[in-house]
Design a protein around this motif. Structure first.
Motif, PDB file in Angstrom:
ATOM      1  N   LYS A   1     -24.709   1.803  57.453  1.00  0.00           N
ATOM      2  CA  LYS A   1     -25.310   2.227  58.706  1.00  0.00           C
ATOM      3  C   LYS A   1     -26.293   3.373  58.808  1.00  0.00           C
ATOM      4  CE  LYS A   1     -20.627   1.132  60.801  1.00  0.00           C
ATOM      5  NZ  LYS A   1     -19.230   1.913  61.707  1.00  0.00           N
ATOM      6  N   ALA A   2     -26.484   4.212  57.761  1.00  0.00           N
ATOM      7  CA  ALA A   2     -27.214   5.154  57.446  1.00  0.00           C
ATOM      8  C   ALA A   2     -28.950   4.922  57.523  1.00  0.00           C
ATOM      9  CB  ALA A   2     -27.122   5.986  56.797  1.00  0.00           C
ATOM     10  N   SER A   3     -28.943   3.571  57.265  1.00  0.00           N
ATOM     11  CA  SER A   3     -30.275   3.036  56.930  1.00  0.00           C
ATOM     12  C   SER A   3     -30.326   1.542  56.753  1.00  0.00           C
ATOM     13  CB  SER A   3     -31.116   3.466  55.793  1.00  0.00           C
ATOM     14  OG  SER A   3     -32.176   2.882  55.485  1.00  0.00           O
ATOM     15  N   PRO A   4     -31.055   0.777  57.309  1.00  0.00           N
ATOM     16  CA  PRO A   4     -31.265  -0.799  57.019  1.00  0.00           C
ATOM     17  C   PRO A   4     -31.667  -0.958  55.499  1.00  0.00           C
ATOM     18  CG  PRO A   4     -33.188  -0.051  58.390  1.00  0.00           C
ATOM     19  CD  PRO A   4     -32.317   1.090  58.308  1.00  0.00           C
ATOM     20  N   ASN A   5     -32.407  -0.148  54.979  1.00  0.00           N
ATOM     21  CA  ASN A   5     -32.645  -0.321  53.580  1.00  0.00           C
ATOM     22  C   ASN A   5     -31.614   0.151  52.396  1.00  0.00           C
ATOM     23  OD1 ASN A   5     -35.291  -0.847  54.509  1.00  0.00           O
ATOM     24  ND2 ASN A   5     -35.725   1.415  54.623  1.00  0.00           N
ATOM     25  N   HIS A   6     -30.503   0.285  52.905  1.00  0.00           N
ATOM     26  CA  HIS A   6     -29.174   0.584  52.215  1.00  0.00           C
ATOM     27  C   HIS A   6     -28.571  -0.392  51.552  1.00  0.00           C
ATOM     28  CE1 HIS A   6     -28.786   5.232  53.299  1.00  0.00           C
ATOM     29  NE2 HIS A   6     -29.923   5.039  52.631  1.00  0.00           N
ATOM     30  N   TYR A   7     -28.342  -0.574  50.281  1.00  0.00           N
ATOM     31  CA  TYR A   7     -27.311  -1.921  49.759  1.00  0.00           C
ATOM     32  C   TYR A   7     -26.382  -1.133  49.017  1.00  0.00           C
ATOM     33  CZ  TYR A   7     -31.285  -5.196  51.023  1.00  0.00           C
ATOM     34  OH  TYR A   7     -32.159  -5.960  51.702  1.00  0.00           O
ATOM     35  N   VAL A   8     -25.123  -2.075  48.918  1.00  0.00           N
ATOM     36  CA  VAL A   8     -24.132  -1.353  48.072  1.00  0.00           C
ATOM     37  C   VAL A   8     -23.395  -2.810  47.486  1.00  0.00           C
ATOM     38  CG1 VAL A   8     -21.814  -0.791  47.942  1.00  0.00           C
ATOM     39  CG2 VAL A   8     -23.348   0.502  49.440  1.00  0.00           C
ATOM     40  N   ARG A   9     -23.368  -2.633  46.004  1.00  0.00           N
ATOM     41  CA  ARG A   9     -22.749  -3.900  45.351  1.00  0.00           C
ATOM     42  C   ARG A   9     -21.387  -3.494  45.408  1.00  0.00           C
ATOM     43  NH1 ARG A   9     -20.796  -7.631  43.421  1.00  0.00           N
ATOM     44  NH2 ARG A   9     -21.551  -8.805  41.480  1.00  0.00           N
ATOM     45  N   TYR A  10     -20.531  -4.745  45.880  1.00  0.00           N
ATOM     46  CA  TYR A  10     -19.275  -4.562  46.006  1.00  0.00           C
ATOM     47  C   TYR A  10     -18.358  -5.554  45.570  1.00  0.00           C
ATOM     48  CZ  TYR A  10     -15.341  -2.990  49.485  1.00  0.00           C
ATOM     49  OH  TYR A  10     -14.379  -2.710  50.085  1.00  0.00           O
ATOM     50  N   SER A  11     -17.137  -5.422  45.102  1.00  0.00           N
ATOM     51  CA  SER A  11     -16.291  -6.160  44.460  1.00  0.00           C
ATOM     52  C   SER A  11     -14.971  -5.819  44.614  1.00  0.00           C
ATOM     53  CB  SER A  11     -16.739  -6.512  43.031  1.00  0.00           C
ATOM     54  OG  SER A  11     -15.890  -7.172  42.263  1.00  0.00           O
ATOM     55  N   VAL A  12     -13.805  -6.752  45.145  1.00  0.00           N
ATOM     56  CA  VAL A  12     -12.910  -6.426  45.247  1.00  0.00           C
ATOM     57  C   VAL A  12     -11.909  -7.704  44.727  1.00  0.00           C
ATOM     58  CG1 VAL A  12     -10.700  -5.938  47.094  1.00  0.00           C
ATOM     59  CG2 VAL A  12     -13.232  -5.280  47.529  1.00  0.00           C
ATOM     60  N   ARG A  13     -10.867  -7.258  43.935  1.00  0.00           N
ATOM     61  CA  ARG A  13      -9.990  -8.405  43.509  1.00  0.00           C
ATOM     62  C   ARG A  13      -8.319  -8.000  43.615  1.00  0.00           C
ATOM     63  NH1 ARG A  13      -9.182  -8.214  37.248  1.00  0.00           N
ATOM     64  NH2 ARG A  13      -9.783  -5.959  36.842  1.00  0.00           N
ATOM     65  N   PRO A  14      -7.637  -8.966  44.011  1.00  0.00           N
ATOM     66  CA  PRO A  14      -6.180  -8.655  44.007  1.00  0.00           C
ATOM     67  C   PRO A  14      -5.790  -9.111  42.797  1.00  0.00           C
ATOM     68  CG  PRO A  14      -6.727 -10.914  44.827  1.00  0.00           C
ATOM     69  CD  PRO A  14      -8.058 -10.402  44.631  1.00  0.00           C
ATOM     70  N   VAL A  15      -4.803  -8.043  42.317  1.00  0.00           N
ATOM     71  CA  VAL A  15      -3.972  -8.135  41.030  1.00  0.00           C
ATOM     72  C   VAL A  15      -2.694  -8.691  41.137  1.00  0.00           C
ATOM     73  CG1 VAL A  15      -3.318  -7.017  38.781  1.00  0.00           C
ATOM     74  CG2 VAL A  15      -5.551  -6.253  39.846  1.00  0.00           C
ATOM     75  N   PHE A  16      -2.671 -10.180  40.591  1.00  0.00           N
ATOM     76  CA  PHE A  16      -0.905 -10.807  40.482  1.00  0.00           C
ATOM     77  C   PHE A  16      -0.537 -10.492  39.118  1.00  0.00           C
ATOM     78  CE2 PHE A  16      -3.429 -12.624  43.984  1.00  0.00           C
ATOM     79  CZ  PHE A  16      -2.530 -12.593  45.042  1.00  0.00           C
TER      80      PHE A  16
END
Length: 297
Positions: free
Chosen positions: A235-250
């Motif tokens: 939200k702080a800047s339209p030029n900001h990017y974040v690589r994101y990864s989420v995985r459930p562990v079974f």
């Protein structure tokens, strides 16, 4: 005479054993040297009693000086630790080294036993994305892995940006993920339909590939705490990017996830950096991970 003086010196040191625990070996050697010196002085002066008294006075003085230095250093260490802890809290990271694990595979994480700490860091809190993973050449994107043979969600990845964030209020969730056996407990509903990538980041809602059964404590506040860090940065800047990864562990063929691994890295800086594993537990409740049923303790 020298032997007698050294014996008396040893008795003096033993009498101050508590303070000696804080004294370095080099300093002790210096104290012994003082004893030899005093022995020589006694031989020359012929006054052993006066020499012993003088030696004791000097030793006590030295020990007290060393103790004061130790206290001052301890205070400095406490002050530095407080400053580092405060800074770490601002960055959203933990300084607790014992709550970290190098394991990254599903099996390794699934084997971890909950020991009272719901959130632990993985790989020293480093997400481990490559330069290619952090590339913004394609702009923002999101991808959700296919459901496995048991209809369980597998993984969600994205390069997040303001452009993916929703502009409308979230609708009611209707999907029942695997292991969904919800019930009321003293604190409210036991389970939440938990998004792997939070709705506030991509607008994905009733997406089977993005939902798991998670305890209230796992979903909110635990996951939300880390999602909010990313959302605030975007939200702080339209030029900001974040690589994101989420995985459930079974574990094996269980239908209820043992936990969730969340990784994030802001592109171009380290404003957002984390790699954490959150146990899917609820205080006061025993969970059957095979099917999601539960028993209140």
């Amino acid at each position: 005479m020298e032997s007698a003086i050294i014996l008396i010196l040893a008795l003096i040191l033993i009498g101050n054993v508590r303070q000696l625990k804080k004294v370095r070996p080099l300093v002790l050697l210096c104290l012994v040297a003082v004893g030899f010196t005093v022995g020589i002085v006694v031989n020359q002066s012929g006054g052993p009693v006066a020499a012993v008294d003088q030696t004791k006075t000097q030793l006590v003085k030295i020990l007290r000086t060393l103790n004061k230095k130790n206290v001052r250093q301890a205070n400095k260490n406490d002050s530095l630790k407080a400053k580092l802890t405060s800074k770490a809290q601002e960055l959203g990271v933990s300084l607790d080294e014992q709550e970290t694990t190098p394991q990254t595979s599903d099996d390794d994480l699934a084997k971890l036993t909950y020991q009272g700490q719901q959130i632990i860091t993985v790989n020293n809190n480093q997400p481990g994305f490559s330069q290619a993973d952090l590339s913004t050449a394609r702009g923002a994107w999101q991808h959700y892995g296919d459901l496995d043979s048991l209809n369980r969600a597998t993984q969600a990845d994205a390069l997040l940006n303001q452009s993916l964030m929703p502009k409308t209020k979230r609708e009611r969730l209707t999907v029942n993920p695997t292991g969904w056996h919800n019930k009321l407990i003293s604190s409210g509903w036991l389970y939440n339909r938990s998004h792997l990538i939070g709705y506030q980041l991509t607008g994905q809602n009733n997406n089977w590939k993005n939902l798991i059964t998670a305890t209230r404590s796992l979903n909110d506040p635990a996951m939300v705490k880390y999602e909010d860090q990313v959302a605030d940065y975007l939200k702080a800047s339209p030029n900001h990017y974040v690589r994101y990864s989420v995985r459930p562990v079974f574990w094996g063929n269980e239908l209820l996830a043992r936990g969730v691994q969340m990784r994030a890295q802001s592109v171009g800086d380290n404003s957002v950096v984390y790699n954490v594993y959150i146990f899917n537990i609820q205080p006061g409740v025993s969970l059957n991970y095979a099917d999601g049923t539960s028993r209140v303790n």
